[in-house]
Write a protein that holds these residues in place. Structure first.
Motif, PDB file in Angstrom:
ATOM      1  N   VAL A   1      89.725  40.943  -0.433  1.00 23.64           N
ATOM      2  CA  VAL A   1      90.756  40.191  -1.148  1.00 23.64           C
ATOM      3  C   VAL A   1      91.021  38.885  -0.414  1.00 23.64           C
ATOM      4  CG1 VAL A   1      93.126  40.198  -2.000  1.00 23.64           C
ATOM      5  CG2 VAL A   1      91.816  42.336  -1.955  1.00 23.64           C
TER       6      VAL A   1
ATOM      7  N   GLU B   1      96.381  30.949   0.652  1.00 26.68           N
ATOM      8  CA  GLU B   1      97.053  30.128  -0.350  1.00 26.68           C
ATOM      9  C   GLU B   1      96.153  29.058  -0.942  1.00 26.68           C
ATOM     10  OE1 GLU B   1     100.578  28.576   1.425  1.00 26.68           O
ATOM     11  OE2 GLU B   1     101.549  30.542   1.633  1.00 26.68           O
TER      12      GLU B   1
ATOM     13  N   GLY C   1      93.960  35.177  -4.079  1.00 31.59           N
ATOM     14  CA  GLY C   1      94.262  36.387  -4.833  1.00 31.59           C
ATOM     15  C   GLY C   1      93.061  37.107  -5.383  1.00 31.59           C
ATOM     16  N   ASP C   2      91.878  36.471  -5.321  1.00 31.19           N
ATOM     17  CA  ASP C   2      90.686  37.114  -5.885  1.00 31.19           C
ATOM     18  C   ASP C   2      90.333  38.394  -5.136  1.00 31.19           C
ATOM     19  OD1 ASP C   2      88.105  37.261  -7.426  1.00 31.19           O
ATOM     20  OD2 ASP C   2      87.318  37.078  -5.379  1.00 31.19           O
TER      21      ASP C   2
ATOM     22  N   ARG D   1      93.629  36.594   0.538  1.00 36.58           N
ATOM     23  CA  ARG D   1      95.089  36.623   0.634  1.00 36.58           C
ATOM     24  C   ARG D   1      95.684  35.284   1.066  1.00 36.58           C
ATOM     25  NH1 ARG D   1      96.212  41.941   0.012  1.00 36.58           N
ATOM     26  NH2 ARG D   1      94.625  43.452   0.681  1.00 36.58           N
TER      27      ARG D   1
END
Length: 470
Positions: free
Chosen positions: A374, A378, A196-197, A376
């Motif tokens: 980004v 997990e 998510g960064d 994306r």
């Protein structure tokens, strides 16, 4: 305490405007004079450079179509076994030379790489005062001397991969004062990027200086064919020209002051495209030519005009001080406004194919690269930055300074200064170096004189050992 280099404290964002948001003033008039000095003022010289520019733009279009068609599959890969075997396939070597990047599979066993990552997590937990970027959610850590990093740098397979990639790709005249078969450990930091960064959105850039490529005479000589209108004759792997280059004229934070043949990292996680990984522009020679020639040409049409990118809509420019996205004490960054023909946001830059823990990625010192904006995925996207640098008198001098700060636990000379890991719980020491080859690479043992060395290799080895006090 401060590092030997005397650089200000900070983090990785200090040298990248794309991370820090820093603005830069226009360059002084002497840079317009520099342009004239480089390419001359005659009509004939300008005509030749223009013809080369037009030819380059046409070749870039062909290459871009292939990149966009193949995507990440265009990135060559090789097993550690094939990389290090004698000889080696001319096919993979030729492809790596063209692309400027390679994924090396199975350099370190998965379980060993994963154990190193866990040890680093424990080290961070034990030392929460550690600096990193972004400051409010650290993911690129100002960590250089963890036990895991020391062990990884001195692992026999990591050193073997460094030696093989340098000696099989770079070429040196027998009289050149270096040894491609004696890796020097250039110490760098690490990354543990979270899902998510979007803050570590490091845009397209090239390591090893910025304005220095034009301003420093020896650096400029690396690209003399490009700058004289013969870009197709440029050899990115002519290592002899790289010696004595000043890639840090302005003492910039995070600016590499020595020759790294390949930047690189060791994967500590399973990471693929869209999961916060590395991105590259896999046309090494063409991209180098474009970046070096770009300051000498300007558009004659507005960016909104459909013919803006056509070759006949650009004209030679030796009057302005403009060196697009090139600044003193900054990195050489690129974007679609400053370097539009590379189509950096439109398929020119591709993500590296999926890697597993223990795989290594190497990319040429002139390779355009970036980090996905980004993450994306997990899971974490984690690496130790471990480049490949050959033995020269200059790298030996740096290694001596680097050894001194290792013993103090403070940052390496090229990196932001301060107390660093001095006083950290569990900081690495020379006792964590795994191998004798690792001790040499880190400056704790003399480099070996071996049968079959050229006279120049023997001489530079003796000089390096003298510099290191052996």
């Amino acid at each position: 305490m401060s590092s030997v280099g005397g650089k200000a404290e900070g983090d990785i964002s200090a040298i990248f405007a794309s991370l820090s948001g820093a603005s830069h003033d226009a360059l002084p008039q002497r840079f317009a004079d520099l342009k004239k000095a480089i390419v001359g003022t005659s009509h004939e010289a300008h005509q030749k450079l223009t013809e080369s520019w037009v030819d380059l733009l046409a070749e870039l279009q062909i290459g871009l179509q292939e990149i966009q068609r193949k995507g990440p599959s265009i990135i060559p890969e090789v097993s550690f076994k094939e990389l290090t075997e004698s000889g080696g396939s001319a096919t993979w070597i030729k492809e790596v030379a063209k692309r400027g990047v390679v994924v090396v599979r199975d350099v370190v066993p998965d379980e060993e790489a994963l154990a190193w990552k866990q040890q680093v997590r424990d080290y961070i937990k034990a030392n929460p005062q550690v600096k990193g970027f972004p400051a409010d959610d650290k993911q690129v850590f100002e960590i250089y001397w963890s036990k895991s990093q020391v062990q990884a740098r001195s692992h026999p397979n990591v050193i073997g991969a460094q030696k093989a990639i340098m000696s099989k790709l770079f070429r040196a005249d027998p009289s050149a004062s270096l040894s491609l078969k004696s890796p020097v450990s250039y110490v760098d930091r690490l990354r543990i990027r979270k899902p998510g960064d979007g803050k570590f959105a490091l845009g397209p850039h090239i390591d090893g200086g910025s304005l220095e490529r034009w301003e420093d005479g020896r650096y400029r000589n690396c690209y003399r064919e490009i700058l004289s209108g013969n870009w197709r004759e440029h050899d990115p792997y002519d290592v002899g020209r790289r010696l004595g280059v000043n890639s840090d004229m302005y003492n910039g934070p995070n600016q590499c002051s020595v020759f790294r043949a390949f930047q690189g990292w060791l994967a500590l996680s399973s990471t693929g495209p869209s999961e916060g990984t590395l991105r590259v522009f896999p046309l090494l020679k063409e991209a180098s030519a474009y970046v070096l020639l770009r300051p000498f040409f300007r558009p004659t049409l507005p960016t909104t005009d459909p013919n803006y990118l056509s070759a006949d809509s650009w004209t030679i420019d030796v009057e302005s001080t403009n060196f697009p996205n090139s600044f003193m004490a900054g990195a050489q960054e690129l974007n679609d406004l400053t370097h539009p023909h590379l189509r950096l946001d439109d398929g020119g830059v591709v993500s590296v194919k999926k890697v597993e823990p223990g795989d290594v990625v190497f990319w040429h010192c002139d390779e355009i690269h970036a980090v996905e904006r980004v993450h994306r995925g997990e899971g974490d996207s984690s690496v130790f930055y471990i480049p490949a640098a050959p033995l020269t008198a200059k790298t030996a001098e740096y290694l001596k300074r680097q050894k001194d700060v290792f013993l103090q636990g403070v940052p390496p000379p090229d990196f932001p200064g301060g107390a660093g890991e001095n006083g950290f719980k569990g900081v690495g020491t020379s006792n964590d170096i795994l191998t004798e080859e690792g001790r040499k690479a880190l400056g704790f043992a003399p480099f070996s004189l071996k049968d079959g060395m050229t006279k120049s290799e023997e001489a530079v080895t003796k000089e390096a050992n003298s510099i290191l006090g052996f």
